[in-house]
Design a protein around this motif. Structure first.
Motif, PDB file in Angstrom:
ATOM      1  N   ASN A  32       0.831  -1.201   0.000  1.00  0.00           N
ATOM      2  CA  ASN A  32       0.000   0.000   0.000  1.00  0.00           C
ATOM      3  C   ASN A  32       0.867   1.253   0.000  1.00  0.00           C
ATOM      4  OD1 ASN A  32      -1.418   2.250   1.778  1.00  0.00           O
ATOM      5  ND2 ASN A  32      -3.043   1.080   0.772  1.00  0.00           N
ATOM      6  N   LEU A  36       1.060   4.111  -2.875  1.00  0.00           N
ATOM      7  CA  LEU A  36       0.791   5.512  -2.576  1.00  0.00           C
ATOM      8  C   LEU A  36       1.938   6.412  -3.019  1.00  0.00           C
ATOM      9  CD1 LEU A  36      -0.861   7.757  -1.241  1.00  0.00           C
ATOM     10  CD2 LEU A  36       0.198   7.129   0.943  1.00  0.00           C
ATOM     11  N   LYS A  39       2.085   6.621  -6.781  1.00  0.00           N
ATOM     12  CA  LYS A  39       0.976   7.462  -7.246  1.00  0.00           C
ATOM     13  C   LYS A  39       1.308   8.939  -7.045  1.00  0.00           C
ATOM     14  CE  LYS A  39      -4.004   8.246  -6.478  1.00  0.00           C
ATOM     15  NZ  LYS A  39      -3.998   9.523  -5.739  1.00  0.00           N
ATOM     16  N   TYR A  51      -0.745  -1.757  -5.909  1.00  0.00           N
ATOM     17  CA  TYR A  51      -2.100  -1.897  -5.357  1.00  0.00           C
ATOM     18  C   TYR A  51      -2.707  -3.251  -5.719  1.00  0.00           C
ATOM     19  CZ  TYR A  51      -2.344   2.923  -3.695  1.00  0.00           C
ATOM     20  OH  TYR A  51      -2.134   4.091  -3.004  1.00  0.00           O
ATOM     21  N   SER A  72     -10.593   1.462  -4.473  1.00  0.00           N
ATOM     22  CA  SER A  72     -10.987   2.868  -4.651  1.00  0.00           C
ATOM     23  C   SER A  72      -9.872   3.671  -5.312  1.00  0.00           C
ATOM     24  CB  SER A  72     -11.345   3.496  -3.300  1.00  0.00           C
ATOM     25  OG  SER A  72     -12.441   2.849  -2.698  1.00  0.00           O
ATOM     26  N   VAL A  73      -8.646   3.466  -4.833  1.00  0.00           N
ATOM     27  CA  VAL A  73      -7.512   4.222  -5.379  1.00  0.00           C
ATOM     28  C   VAL A  73      -7.244   3.818  -6.825  1.00  0.00           C
ATOM     29  CG1 VAL A  73      -5.059   4.724  -5.154  1.00  0.00           C
ATOM     30  CG2 VAL A  73      -6.486   4.598  -3.110  1.00  0.00           C
ATOM     31  N   ASN A  76      -9.524   5.714  -8.861  1.00  0.00           N
ATOM     32  CA  ASN A  76      -9.045   7.097  -8.994  1.00  0.00           C
ATOM     33  C   ASN A  76      -7.953   7.213 -10.052  1.00  0.00           C
ATOM     34  OD1 ASN A  76      -9.248   7.710  -5.413  1.00  0.00           O
ATOM     35  ND2 ASN A  76     -10.794   8.022  -6.987  1.00  0.00           N
ATOM     36  N   ASN A 110     -14.529   6.631   4.008  1.00  0.00           N
ATOM     37  CA  ASN A 110     -14.257   6.951   2.600  1.00  0.00           C
ATOM     38  C   ASN A 110     -15.363   6.602   1.612  1.00  0.00           C
ATOM     39  OD1 ASN A 110     -11.369   7.868   2.851  1.00  0.00           O
ATOM     40  ND2 ASN A 110     -11.184   5.823   3.740  1.00  0.00           N
TER      41      ASN A 110
END
Length: 217
Positions: A32, A36, A39, A51, A72-73, A76, A110
Motif C-alpha cells: 500500500n 501511494l 501514485k 495496489y 478505490s484508489v 481514482n 471513505n
C-alpha cells in the motif's frame, strides 16, 4: 522526489525481509505504501502494480475487507488516466466490499467520496438517473454515520444541482445549491466556483438575467 525515492528504497528492503521471514501479514501495508508513493510521484504504472499486489495478498490472507481502499484508489488512478470504463469497474469492486463490510473503518470514512467519484463520472456521461440514485444513497450514508466528513454533503448537493440543471429542472437545481451552501467548508475553492457557476446557469435559464450576471462576476 528524492525523499520519496528514499522511502521506496527502505520499503523495498522491508519487503525483502518480510518475504525471507515468511511474514506475509506485513506485505499489504508495504505494498500500500509503495502504491501511494508511486501514485504521488505520478508513476501510475508501478502504483497500479503495487495496489494489485496488495489486493492479491489481502485475498490470500482472507482479509478482503482491507481491499476497499486499494480498489478505490485504482479507480481514482484509471479515472485520472481517462480510462473511465476500467475506473468504474474498480469503483464497483470497492462498493461490493463496502456492502459486505459496512462497519469497516475505511468504508465509513471513505465511502461517500467513492460514491462522489462515481457520481461525477455518471454526470459526465449523462447517466443522470444512476447519478441521482447514488446521490441519495450518499446522503443517507452520511446521515447514518455522524463521523463522516460533512463537506461531502455539500459536494453531493452540488452534484444534485448539476443533475437537475442538466435535466431542465432549474428551480430544483437552485434549491440544491442553497442546501450545499449551508454545508460549504472554507477552503473548498472548486466547490465554491461550481456553486456560483451553477447559480448563474440556472438564473440565466430562468430568464433572471440580472441574477445571472451577478453570479457570473
Amino acid at each position: 522526489h528524492r525523499q520519496l525515492n528514499t522511502a521506496l528504497s527502505y520499503i523495498s528492503e522491508c519487503l525483502v525481509l518480510a518475504k525471507k521471514l515468511y511474514m506475509d501479514e506485513w506485505l499489504p501495508k508495504l505494498y500500500n505504501w509503495s502504491g501511494l508513493i508511486n501514485k504521488t510521484k505520478g508513476d501510475y504504472s508501478n502504483a497500479i502494480d503495487f495496489y494489485e499486489m496488495e489486493i492479491d495478498i489481502n485475498t490470500k490472507l482472507n482479509s478482503e475487507e482491507n481491499n476497499f481502499v486499494a480498489y478505490s484508489v485504482l479507480g481514482n488512478i484509471y479515472e485520472h488516466l481517462e480510462n473511465n470504463k476500467v475506473a468504474e469497474t474498480y469503483y464497483w469492486k470497492a462498493k461490493a466490499i463496502a456492502a459486505k463490510y459496512p462497519q469497516h473503518r475505511e468504508v465509513i470514512n471513505n465511502y461517500p467520496q467513492l460514491n462522489i467519484s462515481l457520481i461525477s463520472m455518471h454526470i459526465e456521461n449523462s447517466r443522470y438517473d444512476e447519478a441521482e440514485k447514488l446521490c441519495i444513497e450518499t446522503l443517507e450514508f452520511i446521515t447514518s454515520h455522524k463521523a463522516t466528513d460533512k463537506s461531502n454533503i455539500a459536494y453531493t448537493y452540488d452534484n444534485l444541482a448539476l443533475i437537475k440543471h442538466a435535466t431542465g429542472k432549474f428551480t430544483e437545481s437552485l434549491t440544491y445549491i442553497e442546501k450545499a451552501e449551508k454545508f460549504r467548508i472554507k477552503g473548498h475553492k472548486q466547490l465554491c466556483f461550481s456553486l456560483s457557476k451553477s447559480k448563474a446557469y440556472n438564473h440565466e435559464a430562468l430568464d433572471n438575467i440580472q441574477e445571472a450576471i451577478h453570479h457570473y462576476k
